[in-house]
Write a protein that holds these residues in place. Structure first.
Motif, PDB file in Angstrom:
ATOM      1  N   LEU A 147       0.792  -1.187   0.039  1.00 31.53           N
ATOM      2  CA  LEU A 147       0.079  -0.006   0.106  1.00 31.53           C
ATOM      3  C   LEU A 147       0.865   1.344  -0.085  1.00 31.53           C
ATOM      4  N   HIS A 148       2.291   1.296   0.037  1.00 29.73           N
ATOM      5  CA  HIS A 148       2.955   2.470   0.411  1.00 29.73           C
ATOM      6  C   HIS A 148       2.738   3.538  -0.347  1.00 29.73           C
ATOM      7  N   ASP A 149       2.293   3.349  -1.964  1.00 32.06           N
ATOM      8  CA  ASP A 149       2.362   4.280  -2.613  1.00 32.06           C
ATOM      9  C   ASP A 149       0.781   4.710  -3.190  1.00 32.06           C
ATOM     10  N   VAL A 150      -0.100   4.045  -2.717  1.00 33.75           N
ATOM     11  CA  VAL A 150      -1.486   3.944  -2.776  1.00 33.75           C
ATOM     12  C   VAL A 150      -1.961   5.486  -3.083  1.00 33.75           C
ATOM     13  N   ARG A 204       2.644  14.765  -1.814  1.00 31.72           N
ATOM     14  CA  ARG A 204       1.269  14.775  -1.375  1.00 31.72           C
ATOM     15  C   ARG A 204       0.848  13.224  -1.365  1.00 31.72           C
ATOM     16  N   HIS A 205       1.522  12.434  -1.989  1.00 39.26           N
ATOM     17  CA  HIS A 205       1.065  10.971  -2.089  1.00 39.26           C
ATOM     18  C   HIS A 205       1.132  10.196  -0.842  1.00 39.26           C
ATOM     19  N   THR A 206       2.003  10.704  -0.010  1.00 34.05           N
ATOM     20  CA  THR A 206       2.126  10.059   1.256  1.00 34.05           C
ATOM     21  C   THR A 206       0.732  10.265   2.153  1.00 34.05           C
ATOM     22  N   HIS A 224       5.199   7.582   6.242  1.00 35.68           N
ATOM     23  CA  HIS A 224       6.525   8.125   6.543  1.00 35.68           C
ATOM     24  C   HIS A 224       7.784   7.561   5.326  1.00 35.68           C
ATOM     25  N   HIS A 225       7.335   6.758   4.492  1.00 36.43           N
ATOM     26  CA  HIS A 225       8.238   5.911   3.785  1.00 36.43           C
ATOM     27  C   HIS A 225       9.344   6.910   3.218  1.00 36.43           C
ATOM     28  N   HIS A 226       9.105   8.314   3.048  1.00 35.35           N
ATOM     29  CA  HIS A 226      10.000   9.347   2.346  1.00 35.35           C
ATOM     30  C   HIS A 226      10.718  10.192   3.357  1.00 35.35           C
ATOM     31  N   GLU A 227      10.607   9.876   4.634  1.00 29.77           N
ATOM     32  CA  GLU A 227      11.254  10.594   5.701  1.00 29.77           C
ATOM     33  C   GLU A 227      12.910  10.075   5.415  1.00 29.77           C
ATOM     34  N   VAL A 236      14.347  -0.361   1.063  1.00 35.43           N
ATOM     35  CA  VAL A 236      14.140  -1.501  -0.123  1.00 35.43           C
ATOM     36  C   VAL A 236      13.395  -0.617  -0.985  1.00 35.43           C
ATOM     37  N   ASP A 237      12.536   0.430  -0.752  1.00 34.98           N
ATOM     38  CA  ASP A 237      11.996   1.128  -1.863  1.00 34.98           C
ATOM     39  C   ASP A 237      12.879   2.008  -2.710  1.00 34.98           C
ATOM     40  N   ALA A 238      14.081   2.373  -2.277  1.00 33.93           N
ATOM     41  CA  ALA A 238      14.931   3.209  -2.924  1.00 33.93           C
ATOM     42  C   ALA A 238      15.987   1.950  -3.810  1.00 33.93           C
TER      43      ALA A 238
HETATM   44 FE   LIG Z   1       6.406   6.626  -2.231  1.00 33.14          FE
END
Ligand SMILES: [Fe+2]
Ligand SMILES: [Fe+2]
Length: 313
Positions: A180-183, A209-211, A233-236, A262-264
């Motif tokens: 769901l992280h980028d939903v 704003r997607h976060t 918070h996955h882009h903190e 892992v996203d990066a």
């Molecule tokens: Fe993202």
């Protein structure tokens, strides 16, 4: 309802009380049998004596709460006396509520009713969860460049989360969080989402704003805080220069720090509209450089060592 007790007499009493109130009751006389009945009958509530043989009430509860399929099944623990020690052990095992002997029928029924209500709400929640998970897949299809991204980060996150010492129930949530992280990208304009070049400052602000949009979409899942934390918070960044809140270090929830790595990594090793993918070695180089800046150093290094020793599923 499932009632579990090794004393016939106790079982008959509970059965009588609950049947009068219109509940259907199945019984088991020990912990192991209870687990079998849970699987076969999927009851709405389990009422279990703390001291039943072959796995006591605490052990049964711990096991039920650790499994995805049964973690939302309410457990009502029957204790021989009203004692703090039972309560403490019970809460640690994840017990939802307690009744003590001698059983007060009015109190028992009130607690049962309230737990059954919770169970119904939880069931609805599971449906909502499935809908949102389906939505995540639909969004991924919108952007051909991120195809497979969600599956890959979910699998990396599970491996890295296990390595980092997350509990099994946390890993279950982390997997969903990764899906769901980028939903929230559903709220990002396609012109920005698919732009084949660097984003302008305005476009980047829009993308950020997607976060928060994602967190808003998934609000119904607020019981599972870990999921919402990862989405928000996955882009903190570990050094505090990330978004949306500029959290730093251990103020960033650990699941979000795992997700960031892992996203990066997956983004670096995938083709993007504006650049070709990097090799594993090049991506590892970047993870190492960014340890302590963009990433939690311990988590980034753990991931690097998993990559370098081929321990990724
Ligand atoms: Fe993202
Ligand atoms: Fe992502």
């Amino acid at each position: 309802m499932l009632a579990v007790d090794d004393s016939r007499e106790n079982l008959e009493l509970i059965q009588a009380l609950l049947s009068v109130a219109g509940y259907e009751v199945v019984t088991a006389s020990n912990g192991e049998e209870a687990l079998v009945v849970v699987e076969e009958e999927s009851p709405d509530l389990i009422l279990i004596d703390a001291t039943v043989p072959n796995m006591n009430g605490f052990e049964v509860c711990t096991l039920l709460k650790s499994k995805e399929e049964t973690r939302l099944l309410p457990v009502l623990l029957v204790t021989p006396v009203q004692e703090t020690e039972y309560k403490i052990r019970g809460f640690e095992a994840g017990v939802d509520d307690f009744v003590h002997r001698p059983i007060n029928s009015v109190e028992l029924l009130a607690r049962v009713r309230s737990l059954v209500r919770t169970k119904r709400l939880n069931d609805q929640l599971v449906n909502v969860e499935n809908i949102i998970l389906a939505l995540a897949t639909a969004i991924e299809a919108k952007d051909p460049y991120t195809e497979g991204h969600v599956d890959r980060v979910a699998s990396y996150a599970l491996s890295l989360g296990g390595e980092t010492g997350l509990a099994p129930w946390e890993l279950q949530l982390l997997r969903k969080a990764a899906i769901l992280h980028d939903v929230g990208k559903i709220g990002v304009n396609e012109s920005v989402l698919l732009k084949p070049g660097p984003l302008s400052a305005d476009e980047f602000n829009h993308m950020k704003r997607h976060t928060v949009i994602g967190e808003r979409i998934c609000k119904p899942l607020q019981q599972d805080r870990l999921i919402l934390e990862v989405i928000r918070h996955h882009h903190e960044r570990y050094d505090g220069k990330g978004y949306p809140d500029g959290l730093a270090g251990e103020d960033i929830p650990i699941a979000a720090r795992i997700m960031a790595v892992v996203d990066a990594y997956d983004a670096l090793t995938s083709d993007r509209p504006y650049r070709k993918r990097l090799s594993q070695e090049q991506a590892v180089q970047i993870l190492k450089q960014e340890a302590g800046k963009q990433f939690d150093p311990k988590i980034a290094i753990a991931f690097v060592s998993m990559l370098e020793t081929g321990r990724l599923g």
